[in-house]
Design a protein around this motif. Sequence first.
Motif, mmCIF file in Angstrom:
data_model
loop_
_atom_site.group_PDB
_atom_site.id
_atom_site.type_symbol
_atom_site.label_atom_id
_atom_site.label_comp_id
_atom_site.label_asym_id
_atom_site.label_seq_id
_atom_site.Cartn_x
_atom_site.Cartn_y
_atom_site.Cartn_z
ATOM 1 N N ASP A 217 0.741 -1.244 -0.002
ATOM 2 C CA ASP A 217 -0.097 0.010 0.035
ATOM 3 C C ASP A 217 1.006 1.021 -0.151
ATOM 4 O OD1 ASP A 217 0.993 0.153 2.506
ATOM 5 O OD2 ASP A 217 -0.874 -0.534 3.465
ATOM 6 N N GLU A 218 0.446 2.422 0.255
ATOM 7 C CA GLU A 218 1.277 3.553 0.168
ATOM 8 C C GLU A 218 2.289 3.715 1.278
ATOM 9 O OE1 GLU A 218 -1.141 7.407 0.086
ATOM 10 O OE2 GLU A 218 -2.829 6.367 -1.001
ATOM 11 N N ALA A 219 1.978 3.033 2.563
ATOM 12 C CA ALA A 219 2.948 2.997 3.607
ATOM 13 C C ALA A 219 3.993 2.156 3.165
ATOM 14 C CB ALA A 219 2.160 2.577 4.704
ATOM 15 N N THR A 220 3.904 0.980 2.647
ATOM 16 C CA THR A 220 4.951 0.174 2.217
ATOM 17 C C THR A 220 5.676 0.774 1.278
ATOM 18 O OG1 THR A 220 3.546 -1.269 0.758
ATOM 19 C CG2 THR A 220 3.853 -2.014 2.992
ATOM 20 N N LEU A 221 5.088 1.397 0.216
ATOM 21 C CA LEU A 221 5.658 1.918 -0.829
ATOM 22 C C LEU A 221 6.521 3.027 -0.427
ATOM 23 C CD1 LEU A 221 5.833 2.053 -4.097
ATOM 24 C CD2 LEU A 221 4.271 3.860 -3.956
ATOM 25 N N GLU A 222 6.082 3.937 0.521
ATOM 26 C CA GLU A 222 6.670 4.977 0.994
ATOM 27 C C GLU A 222 8.303 4.532 1.928
ATOM 28 O OE1 GLU A 222 6.162 9.388 3.293
ATOM 29 O OE2 GLU A 222 4.528 7.472 3.693
ATOM 30 N N ALA A 223 8.011 3.377 2.595
ATOM 31 C CA ALA A 223 9.083 2.966 3.362
ATOM 32 C C ALA A 223 10.244 2.455 2.247
ATOM 33 C CB ALA A 223 8.589 1.788 4.337
ATOM 34 N N ALA A 224 9.696 1.804 1.228
ATOM 35 C CA ALA A 224 10.782 1.125 0.473
ATOM 36 C C ALA A 224 11.289 2.006 -0.724
ATOM 37 C CB ALA A 224 10.058 -0.502 -0.010
ATOM 38 N N TYR A 225 10.377 2.777 -1.233
ATOM 39 C CA TYR A 225 10.517 3.574 -2.515
ATOM 40 C C TYR A 225 10.218 5.080 -2.139
ATOM 41 C CZ TYR A 225 11.015 -1.165 -4.184
ATOM 42 O OH TYR A 225 11.391 -2.619 -4.412
ATOM 43 N N PRO A 226 10.677 5.604 -1.332
ATOM 44 C CA PRO A 226 10.413 7.117 -1.069
ATOM 45 C C PRO A 226 10.159 8.133 -2.274
ATOM 46 C CG PRO A 226 12.591 6.602 0.003
ATOM 47 C CD PRO A 226 11.988 5.461 -0.494
ATOM 48 N N ASP A 227 11.144 7.761 -3.096
ATOM 49 C CA ASP A 227 11.117 8.646 -4.300
ATOM 50 C C ASP A 227 9.767 8.639 -5.213
ATOM 51 O OD1 ASP A 227 13.428 9.746 -3.419
ATOM 52 O OD2 ASP A 227 14.537 8.625 -4.829
ATOM 53 N N LEU A 228 8.992 7.418 -5.214
ATOM 54 C CA LEU A 228 8.097 7.171 -5.878
ATOM 55 C C LEU A 228 6.503 7.439 -5.338
ATOM 56 C CD1 LEU A 228 8.947 3.577 -7.126
ATOM 57 C CD2 LEU A 228 9.422 5.678 -8.182
#
Length: 531
Positions: A217-228
């Motif tokens: 989800d957005e949280a996991t994306l932010e944690a692993a790929y903050p630039d995206l």
Amino acid sequence: MTDAAATVLVVDDSPENRYAIRRYLRGDFDVWEAETGTEGLELALRDPDLILLDVHLPDINGFDVCRRLKQDERTRHIPVLQRSQSHVDDAARVYGLESGADAYLTEPVDPSVLVATARALLRVRQAEDRLRLLNDVGVALATALTRAQVVRVVTETLRGQLGARDGTIYLFDETHRHLLLAHTTLEPVDPRMVRLPYAADTPISQVARTGEAMFGDEATLEAAYPDLVEAYRGNGGGSWAAVPLVAYGTRLGALGVSFPGEAALPDAQRSLLLALAGQCAQALERAGLYEHQHHIATTLQDGLLPRELPEIPGAELAARYNAGARAMDVGGDFYDVIPRGDGWVMVIGDVCGRGAEAAALTGLARHTIRAQAQHLEHPSEIMLALHDAIVAEVGTESARFVTAGCVVFGADGTVRAAFAGHPPGLIARRAGGVEEVPVTGPLLGLLDSPKITDAEARLEPGDALVLYTDGVIEARRGQELFGEERLSALLETVGPRGLSADAIADAIHEATVQHAGSTEDDLAILVLRRV
């Protein structure tokens, strides 16, 4: 097929029963209610996930309602749980199940049993829906010939059937160093996302490299790929999945999917995405093979036809060619126009069969005619020389043959022609009417000593000579051929209308395709019009 609450249609004439069931199912289910069998049948057309059906109804008994539901193509897939307070013996249960019910409960029933049975039927419904979806996708992918068609089928399925907001597919380039955007439903497309390096720090690149699916989800994306994450939120955010596309052990790329809402994708949805990605990958592999073979066939076919038609003083030339519905093999139809000292040699022909053997014989025919046209005066002599070349190459017992027409056109409008087993030439006169230049010999390559003669005609200004292969007159709608009569009727109008050679060729081709819908056979059209 989304993760929304399951809808349950309760058909019961008792307000107390409906209230009790609504309480049992609250929270996890969206409950619809109907008091009569008629109302229940109407609401069933809205496709609830499950129907709880009482046997005793005021207008139609529940057995008959169930039978009608299962006989209707629109509702037969909906599971039906029948309930009864009065029909409680084994005979009633058997009758209810044989009427089409998927389960039968007698009152009083413990609420936990009712809910558990409803959940079990819903699991069966969901499994059937998944199988039905994968089957429908498989059917659609079976008719998708190109990779562009495959990715469109898959992304349309993601949005239309799985509730995805967007779908994106990347495929490796030939070097396997980059991932190229094959298709996306996102608009507009960020130019930076059109071509991703193999080692790019994105979920798509990682999944394509490793072959392991990712869900988040957005949280996991932010944690692993903050630039995206900012760009992802700008496109709507929500939960997402990146799934590898692997066919027969080969990694082809990756599929990216986004869903509205932050809820994690359930296991059933994940399994469905993995199955869909597998179908997509296999279809992409097949489509890639088709495109490769089609490219080879097209390249060979182009080499067997003139790159462009010459200009003839005082005349117009036009040609149309169709290599069949799928063009997977090289076709056997060919045409050519060859200049020589006393005029021009026009030729059209049809080699028996398709594929490599037909291509070889087509090449032999075309090069033989080009060589002999400079030395032999009469069209019949050129046709006989072609016959001898075919026999020398394949013999008379191979059942491989050629039909061909050869025309020598003079600057003064004279026409000398020989047609060997080939449809006759047709002259569309300027004032109207059509004249035939007849067949003057048999098929080439079969007989030991065929007899071929010449026919003569003359083109006046505004007259047009039409040469064609049998793919024109044999274009088929069901059992009905386009036929020589339709072709002649069409040509009767072109002279008075003053159509150019290009317009005449277009008219013939369009009429043929319009009649048949598509053309499975090859066809060639060559038109010369004197001006």
